[in-house]
Design a protein around this motif. Structure first.
Motif, PDB file in Angstrom:
ATOM      1  N   ARG A  35      -4.025  -7.089  37.912  1.00 15.70           N
ATOM      2  CA  ARG A  35      -4.265  -8.129  38.907  1.00 15.70           C
ATOM      3  C   ARG A  35      -3.391  -7.912  40.146  1.00 15.70           C
ATOM      4  O   ARG A  35      -3.838  -8.102  41.272  1.00 15.70           O
ATOM      5  N   ALA A  36      -2.150  -7.490  39.923  1.00 13.92           N
ATOM      6  CA  ALA A  36      -1.259  -7.229  41.053  1.00 13.92           C
ATOM      7  C   ALA A  36      -1.806  -6.097  41.922  1.00 13.92           C
ATOM      8  O   ALA A  36      -1.703  -6.127  43.149  1.00 13.92           O
ATOM      9  N   ALA A  37      -2.414  -5.089  41.271  1.00 12.22           N
ATOM     10  CA  ALA A  37      -3.023  -3.988  42.027  1.00 12.22           C
ATOM     11  C   ALA A  37      -4.191  -4.480  42.872  1.00 12.22           C
ATOM     12  O   ALA A  37      -4.536  -3.857  43.883  1.00 12.22           O
ATOM     13  N   TRP A  38      -4.791  -5.588  42.465  1.00  9.32           N
ATOM     14  CA  TRP A  38      -5.868  -6.191  43.247  1.00  9.32           C
ATOM     15  C   TRP A  38      -5.345  -7.093  44.363  1.00  9.32           C
ATOM     16  O   TRP A  38      -6.126  -7.655  45.125  1.00  9.32           O
ATOM     17  N   GLY A  39      -4.029  -7.280  44.410  1.00  7.21           N
ATOM     18  CA  GLY A  39      -3.447  -8.186  45.381  1.00  7.21           C
ATOM     19  C   GLY A  39      -3.464  -9.624  44.924  1.00  7.21           C
ATOM     20  O   GLY A  39      -3.403 -10.543  45.745  1.00  7.21           O
ATOM     21  N   ALA A  40      -3.513  -9.832  43.615  1.00  2.00           N
ATOM     22  CA  ALA A  40      -3.603 -11.180  43.042  1.00  2.00           C
ATOM     23  C   ALA A  40      -2.341 -11.511  42.257  1.00  2.00           C
ATOM     24  O   ALA A  40      -1.915 -10.732  41.391  1.00  2.00           O
ATOM     25  N   GLY A  41      -1.765 -12.653  42.546  1.00  2.00           N
ATOM     26  CA  GLY A  41      -0.640 -13.151  41.777  1.00  2.00           C
ATOM     27  C   GLY A  41      -1.103 -14.062  40.668  1.00  2.00           C
ATOM     28  O   GLY A  41      -2.306 -14.213  40.409  1.00  2.00           O
ATOM     29  N   ALA A  42      -0.147 -14.716  40.028  1.00  5.35           N
ATOM     30  CA  ALA A  42      -0.465 -15.578  38.888  1.00  5.35           C
ATOM     31  C   ALA A  42      -1.380 -16.724  39.277  1.00  5.35           C
ATOM     32  O   ALA A  42      -2.216 -17.161  38.474  1.00  5.35           O
ATOM     33  N   ASP A  43      -1.245 -17.227  40.495  1.00  4.42           N
ATOM     34  CA  ASP A  43      -2.033 -18.389  40.924  1.00  4.42           C
ATOM     35  C   ASP A  43      -3.220 -18.010  41.810  1.00  4.42           C
ATOM     36  O   ASP A  43      -3.900 -18.895  42.333  1.00  4.42           O
TER      37      ASP A  43
END
Length: 384
Positions: free
Chosen positions: A195-203
């Motif tokens: 998810r981080a590689a997608w630019g997405a954080g936990a929220d």
């Protein structure tokens, strides 16, 4: 029993037909039957034509499918099939595709007295509309009817499609349900690093689309739905898993989208589970296996009220069912606005598909083919 399956698509080609037929072949093999797959040769196939493990394979000539790089169709092969099956015919035959190879298999089966079932996996009549030729819908449906009515049974995955075909003159239509492997797809595979590689954080809300990136998938609606989500949640991300002829144009028009290409097996399961909302805008599916895959991954799903979604997706329980494009966009915004509800829907979706077992599908498929074989034996005995 000895069964033969004829298909013009097979893994590593990634599409619902290829994966469904492969699952049926392995299911029959696991039940102790001799299984042969007849298909076009692919570039990756070994020169000696060996099959996939215990599955025997007859590789025939094929050609590239226009506008679909990586996919092929089989060339006519009636004489080859007659020679191949003349001295050792299968007890029953399953023809999964309506291309030249499928027609050849029907002709050979008729001449040799082999019982045959066909599978209606693709709504070619809908494709006419999607590719700008709506006046050919009726012609395509008539062509499909002529093909499938030559068989002893036509298998479809939903009650909705069964009723539709019967009302339009398709004969001997039978439902064969589908399932999903919940041991391979699981919410436990959610991956924060991915998810981080997608630019997405936990929220960060991650909308995901898995499937062929092609005009018949109604992808413009998914884009419009996501942009509506983004107006409410500006940090949301849209992740696309798959490939197809529309990918380059879509990527150029939407540089903020994340394109992951084709993913298989464990990697596909990891990508699925790392999304938060599955957007499935296609209206041309006979089923839509990805609906069950998303549910098994614990991802709430937004789809139209047809196919797998109508059979298995509870509106407001596992996601949402849309009836028109405005409703699809409204539902996308509504679902994306409530993280707590999304989590609850994901858990409910996973629980709903745990009862579906590929082994039961294989048993039902086996019983259907065995029944055709017995009827074929009875006809042969009476003729003698």
């Amino acid at each position: 029993m000895r069964y033969a399956l004829v298909t013009e698509t097979w893994p590593p080609e990634v599409n619902g037909v290829a994966l469904t037929v492969q699952g049926l072949a392995h299911g029959l093999l696991a039940r102790g039957h001799a299984v042969e797959v007849v298909r076009p040769r692919q570039p990756e196939d070994p020169a000696d034509g060996t099959g996939e493990g215990a599955i025997a394979t007859l590789l025939l000539r094929g050609a590239a499918l226009p506008r679909y790089p990586g996919l092929r169709f089989g060339l006519p092969a009636t004489r080859t099939l007659l020679r191949h099956w003349k001295h050792a015919p299968p007890d029953a035959l399953y023809v999964a595709t309506e291309g030249p190879l499928g027609w050849s298999a029907l002709r050979a089966a008729a001449r040799l007295g082999i019982p045959v079932a066909t599978g209606l996996h693709t709504r070619f009549d809908h494709y006419m509309r999607d590719y700008g030729m709506p006046w050919l819908e009726g012609t395509a449906l008539a062509w499909m009817r002529r093909f499938h009515n030559r068989a002893d049974a036509t298998l479809v995955p939903t009650v909705e499609l069964l009723d539709f075909l019967r009302m339009r003159g398709f004969e001997r239509v039978t439902r064969l349900a589908r399932a999903v492997d919940t041991t391979q797809l699981s919410p436990a595979l959610r991956d924060d690093t991915l998810r981080a590689a997608w630019g997405a954080g936990a929220d960060t809300l991650v909308a995901i689309h898995v499937g062929r990136i092609a005009p018949e998938k109604n992808l413009d609606l998914a884009v419009r739905a996501f942009r509506a989500i983004q107006r409410r949640r500006p940090q949301a991300r849209f992740v696309w898993v798959g490939d197809g002829p529309a990918r380059e144009t879509l990527a150029q028009a939407n540089p903020d989208f994340v394109f992951c290409g084709v993913q298989r097996s464990a990697e596909l399961a990891r990508h699925f589970a790392s999304g938060d909302l599955f957007l499935f805008p296609s209206r041309s599916e006979t089923f839509g296996n990805v609906t069950l895959e998303a549910m098994a991954s614990g991802v709430p799903t937004l789809a139209f009220d047809s196919g797998a979604a109508r059979e298995h997706l509870g509106d407001g329980v596992h996601g949402a069912l849309a009836r028109d494009e405005a409703g699809f966009i409204d539902a996308a915004v509504r679902l994306a606005g409530d993280d707590e509800t999304l989590w609850a829907m994901g858990r409910a979706a996973r629980a709903a598909v745990l009862r579906l077992r590929p082994e039961q599908v294989a048993a039902d498929f086996d019983a259907l083919l065995a029944g055709l074989a017995r009827r074929g034996d009875s006809r042969a005995a009476l003729a003698a």
